[in-house]
Design a protein around this motif. Structure first.
Motif, PDB file in Angstrom:
ATOM      1  N   MET A   1      -0.445 -25.333 -15.568  1.00 28.36           N
ATOM      2  CA  MET A   1      -1.124 -24.171 -16.080  1.00 28.36           C
ATOM      3  C   MET A   1      -1.526 -23.268 -14.921  1.00 28.36           C
ATOM      4  O   MET A   1      -2.029 -23.728 -13.909  1.00 28.36           O
ATOM      5  CB  MET A   1      -2.359 -24.617 -16.864  1.00 28.36           C
ATOM      6  N   GLN A   2      -1.285 -21.980 -15.058  1.00 30.47           N
ATOM      7  CA  GLN A   2      -1.614 -20.992 -14.028  1.00 30.47           C
ATOM      8  C   GLN A   2      -3.096 -20.634 -14.087  1.00 30.47           C
ATOM      9  O   GLN A   2      -3.640 -20.475 -15.181  1.00 30.47           O
ATOM     10  CB  GLN A   2      -0.792 -19.720 -14.239  1.00 30.47           C
ATOM     11  N   PRO A   3      -3.756 -20.491 -12.925  1.00 31.36           N
ATOM     12  CA  PRO A   3      -5.141 -20.022 -12.945  1.00 31.36           C
ATOM     13  C   PRO A   3      -5.191 -18.586 -13.458  1.00 31.36           C
ATOM     14  O   PRO A   3      -4.270 -17.809 -13.243  1.00 31.36           O
ATOM     15  CB  PRO A   3      -5.581 -20.089 -11.488  1.00 31.36           C
ATOM     16  N   THR A   4      -6.272 -18.248 -14.139  1.00 31.63           N
ATOM     17  CA  THR A   4      -6.409 -16.924 -14.721  1.00 31.63           C
ATOM     18  C   THR A   4      -7.692 -16.272 -14.227  1.00 31.63           C
ATOM     19  O   THR A   4      -8.739 -16.916 -14.170  1.00 31.63           O
ATOM     20  CB  THR A   4      -6.470 -17.022 -16.260  1.00 31.63           C
ATOM     21  N   ILE A   5      -7.598 -15.013 -13.889  1.00 27.95           N
ATOM     22  CA  ILE A   5      -8.768 -14.224 -13.499  1.00 27.95           C
ATOM     23  C   ILE A   5      -8.942 -13.152 -14.560  1.00 27.95           C
ATOM     24  O   ILE A   5      -8.010 -12.416 -14.868  1.00 27.95           O
ATOM     25  CB  ILE A   5      -8.581 -13.580 -12.115  1.00 27.95           C
ATOM     26  N   THR A   6     -10.130 -13.071 -15.112  1.00 31.42           N
ATOM     27  CA  THR A   6     -10.410 -12.071 -16.130  1.00 31.42           C
ATOM     28  C   THR A   6     -11.196 -10.927 -15.500  1.00 31.42           C
ATOM     29  O   THR A   6     -12.195 -11.153 -14.823  1.00 31.42           O
ATOM     30  CB  THR A   6     -11.233 -12.692 -17.276  1.00 31.42           C
ATOM     31  N   ILE A   7     -10.733  -9.721 -15.727  1.00 33.41           N
ATOM     32  CA  ILE A   7     -11.392  -8.523 -15.191  1.00 33.41           C
ATOM     33  C   ILE A   7     -12.075  -7.806 -16.348  1.00 33.41           C
ATOM     34  O   ILE A   7     -11.426  -7.547 -17.374  1.00 33.41           O
ATOM     35  CB  ILE A   7     -10.365  -7.609 -14.493  1.00 33.41           C
ATOM     36  N   PRO A   8     -13.360  -7.507 -16.220  1.00 32.99           N
ATOM     37  CA  PRO A   8     -14.062  -6.808 -17.311  1.00 32.99           C
ATOM     38  C   PRO A   8     -13.361  -5.502 -17.686  1.00 32.99           C
ATOM     39  O   PRO A   8     -12.749  -4.834 -16.854  1.00 32.99           O
ATOM     40  CB  PRO A   8     -15.443  -6.533 -16.722  1.00 32.99           C
ATOM     41  N   LYS A   9     -13.471  -5.124 -18.949  1.00 30.91           N
ATOM     42  CA  LYS A   9     -12.760  -3.957 -19.478  1.00 30.91           C
ATOM     43  C   LYS A   9     -13.155  -2.646 -18.807  1.00 30.91           C
ATOM     44  O   LYS A   9     -12.350  -1.730 -18.724  1.00 30.91           O
ATOM     45  CB  LYS A   9     -12.971  -3.851 -20.982  1.00 30.91           C
ATOM     46  N   ASP A  10     -14.395  -2.536 -18.326  1.00 31.35           N
ATOM     47  CA  ASP A  10     -14.824  -1.272 -17.726  1.00 31.35           C
ATOM     48  C   ASP A  10     -14.495  -1.175 -16.234  1.00 31.35           C
ATOM     49  O   ASP A  10     -14.846  -0.204 -15.587  1.00 31.35           O
ATOM     50  CB  ASP A  10     -16.317  -1.032 -17.971  1.00 31.35           C
ATOM     51  N   TRP A  11     -13.818  -2.161 -15.667  1.00 36.81           N
ATOM     52  CA  TRP A  11     -13.375  -2.126 -14.271  1.00 36.81           C
ATOM     53  C   TRP A  11     -11.926  -1.666 -14.210  1.00 36.81           C
ATOM     54  O   TRP A  11     -11.132  -1.958 -15.095  1.00 36.81           O
ATOM     55  CB  TRP A  11     -13.442  -3.499 -13.631  1.00 36.81           C
ATOM     56  N   ASP A  12     -11.567  -0.968 -13.126  1.00 38.02           N
ATOM     57  CA  ASP A  12     -10.163  -0.654 -12.870  1.00 38.02           C
ATOM     58  C   ASP A  12      -9.464  -1.931 -12.397  1.00 38.02           C
ATOM     59  O   ASP A  12     -10.109  -2.815 -11.834  1.00 38.02           O
ATOM     60  CB  ASP A  12     -10.035   0.404 -11.770  1.00 38.02           C
ATOM     61  N   TYR A  13      -8.161  -2.010 -12.595  1.00 32.61           N
ATOM     62  CA  TYR A  13      -7.416  -3.147 -12.068  1.00 32.61           C
ATOM     63  C   TYR A  13      -7.175  -2.949 -10.573  1.00 32.61           C
ATOM     64  O   TYR A  13      -6.985  -1.819 -10.124  1.00 32.61           O
ATOM     65  CB  TYR A  13      -6.080  -3.311 -12.797  1.00 32.61           C
ATOM     66  N   PRO A  14      -7.174  -4.034  -9.796  1.00 33.62           N
ATOM     67  CA  PRO A  14      -6.902  -3.889  -8.359  1.00 33.62           C
ATOM     68  C   PRO A  14      -5.454  -3.469  -8.122  1.00 33.62           C
ATOM     69  O   PRO A  14      -4.558  -3.851  -8.874  1.00 33.62           O
ATOM     70  CB  PRO A  14      -7.171  -5.284  -7.793  1.00 33.62           C
ATOM     71  N   ARG A  15      -5.252  -2.681  -7.087  1.00 38.91           N
ATOM     72  CA  ARG A  15      -3.913  -2.218  -6.734  1.00 38.91           C
ATOM     73  C   ARG A  15      -3.127  -3.280  -5.965  1.00 38.91           C
ATOM     74  O   ARG A  15      -1.906  -3.293  -5.977  1.00 38.91           O
ATOM     75  CB  ARG A  15      -4.058  -0.979  -5.843  1.00 38.91           C
ATOM     76  N   TYR A  16      -3.841  -4.170  -5.265  1.00 40.31           N
ATOM     77  CA  TYR A  16      -3.206  -5.167  -4.393  1.00 40.31           C
ATOM     78  C   TYR A  16      -3.646  -6.569  -4.805  1.00 40.31           C
ATOM     79  O   TYR A  16      -4.641  -6.739  -5.503  1.00 40.31           O
ATOM     80  CB  TYR A  16      -3.564  -4.884  -2.930  1.00 40.31           C
ATOM     81  N   THR A  17      -2.927  -7.597  -4.359  1.00 34.54           N
ATOM     82  CA  THR A  17      -3.190  -8.971  -4.788  1.00 34.54           C
ATOM     83  C   THR A  17      -3.484  -9.893  -3.607  1.00 34.54           C
ATOM     84  O   THR A  17      -3.218  -9.556  -2.450  1.00 34.54           O
ATOM     85  CB  THR A  17      -1.967  -9.535  -5.543  1.00 34.54           C
ATOM     86  N   PHE A  18      -3.988 -11.087  -3.932  1.00 33.74           N
ATOM     87  CA  PHE A  18      -4.231 -12.108  -2.915  1.00 33.74           C
ATOM     88  C   PHE A  18      -2.934 -12.437  -2.197  1.00 33.74           C
ATOM     89  O   PHE A  18      -1.882 -12.574  -2.825  1.00 33.74           O
ATOM     90  CB  PHE A  18      -4.753 -13.402  -3.554  1.00 33.74           C
ATOM     91  N   GLY A  19      -2.993 -12.554  -0.869  1.00 29.85           N
ATOM     92  CA  GLY A  19      -1.823 -12.939  -0.101  1.00 29.85           C
ATOM     93  C   GLY A  19      -0.843 -11.818   0.175  1.00 29.85           C
ATOM     94  O   GLY A  19       0.128 -12.015   0.904  1.00 29.85           O
ATOM     95  N   GLN A  20      -1.084 -10.639  -0.376  1.00 32.82           N
ATOM     96  CA  GLN A  20      -0.160  -9.521  -0.150  1.00 32.82           C
ATOM     97  C   GLN A  20      -0.251  -9.053   1.296  1.00 32.82           C
ATOM     98  O   GLN A  20      -1.325  -8.929   1.867  1.00 32.82           O
ATOM     99  CB  GLN A  20      -0.478  -8.367  -1.099  1.00 32.82           C
ATOM    100  N   ARG A  21       0.910  -8.799   1.884  1.00 31.53           N
ATOM    101  CA  ARG A  21       0.979  -8.279   3.257  1.00 31.53           C
ATOM    102  C   ARG A  21       0.890  -6.765   3.200  1.00 31.53           C
ATOM    103  O   ARG A  21       1.573  -6.129   2.413  1.00 31.53           O
ATOM    104  CB  ARG A  21       2.286  -8.698   3.913  1.00 31.53           C
ATOM    105  N   THR A  22       0.047  -6.199   4.057  1.00 32.40           N
ATOM    106  CA  THR A  22      -0.139  -4.750   4.114  1.00 32.40           C
ATOM    107  C   THR A  22      -0.090  -4.310   5.569  1.00 32.40           C
ATOM    108  O   THR A  22       0.006  -5.142   6.480  1.00 32.40           O
ATOM    109  CB  THR A  22      -1.516  -4.362   3.514  1.00 32.40           C
ATOM    110  N   GLN A  23      -0.172  -2.996   5.794  1.00 30.47           N
ATOM    111  CA  GLN A  23      -0.213  -2.473   7.168  1.00 30.47           C
ATOM    112  C   GLN A  23      -1.400  -3.060   7.931  1.00 30.47           C
ATOM    113  O   GLN A  23      -1.341  -3.264   9.132  1.00 30.47           O
ATOM    114  CB  GLN A  23      -0.341  -0.948   7.151  1.00 30.47           C
ATOM    115  N   GLN A  24      -2.502  -3.334   7.229  1.00 34.94           N
ATOM    116  CA  GLN A  24      -3.716  -3.828   7.856  1.00 34.94           C
ATOM    117  C   GLN A  24      -3.689  -5.337   8.094  1.00 34.94           C
ATOM    118  O   GLN A  24      -4.435  -5.847   8.913  1.00 34.94           O
ATOM    119  CB  GLN A  24      -4.948  -3.489   6.986  1.00 34.94           C
TER     120      GLN A  24
END
Length: 89
Positions: A1-24
């Motif tokens: 079973m995959q872990p699930t993260i629930t984001i409240p309805k009044d929050w925007d969704y994040p643009r980036y994810t855990f472990g994602q490689r970025t310029q920073q």
């Protein structure tokens, strides 16, 4: 079973994810500062990301979502190939 993260309805969704490689660097955590919070007054509301410059670093830097720059496909491929080559040696 995959872990699930629930984001409240009044929050925007994040643009980036855990472990994602970025310029920073590599994203290791996310936090959401709601508009009416003390931290939002200080740092701005929305998503903030904790980033480590590289996988062996103890340094942790914090960025607001608009400060994060994603890697291009070519940059991402180059990073992964470099890491694979380093592991093979």
């Amino acid at each position: 079973m995959q872990p699930t993260i629930t984001i409240p309805k009044d929050w925007d969704y994040p643009r980036y994810t855990f472990g994602q490689r970025t310029q920073q660097g590599i994203i290791v955590s996310l936090e959401y500062y709601t508009k009416d919070s003390f931290l939002a007054e200080r740092y701005g509301s929305g998503w903030r990301y904790s980033v480590t410059p590289h996988k062996n670093s103890e340094e942790l830097l914090h960025y607001h979502q608009e400060q994060i720059q994603p890697l291009s496909q070519a940059e991402l491929s180059a990073q992964i190939i470099t890491e694979i080559d380093a592991h093979q040696q």
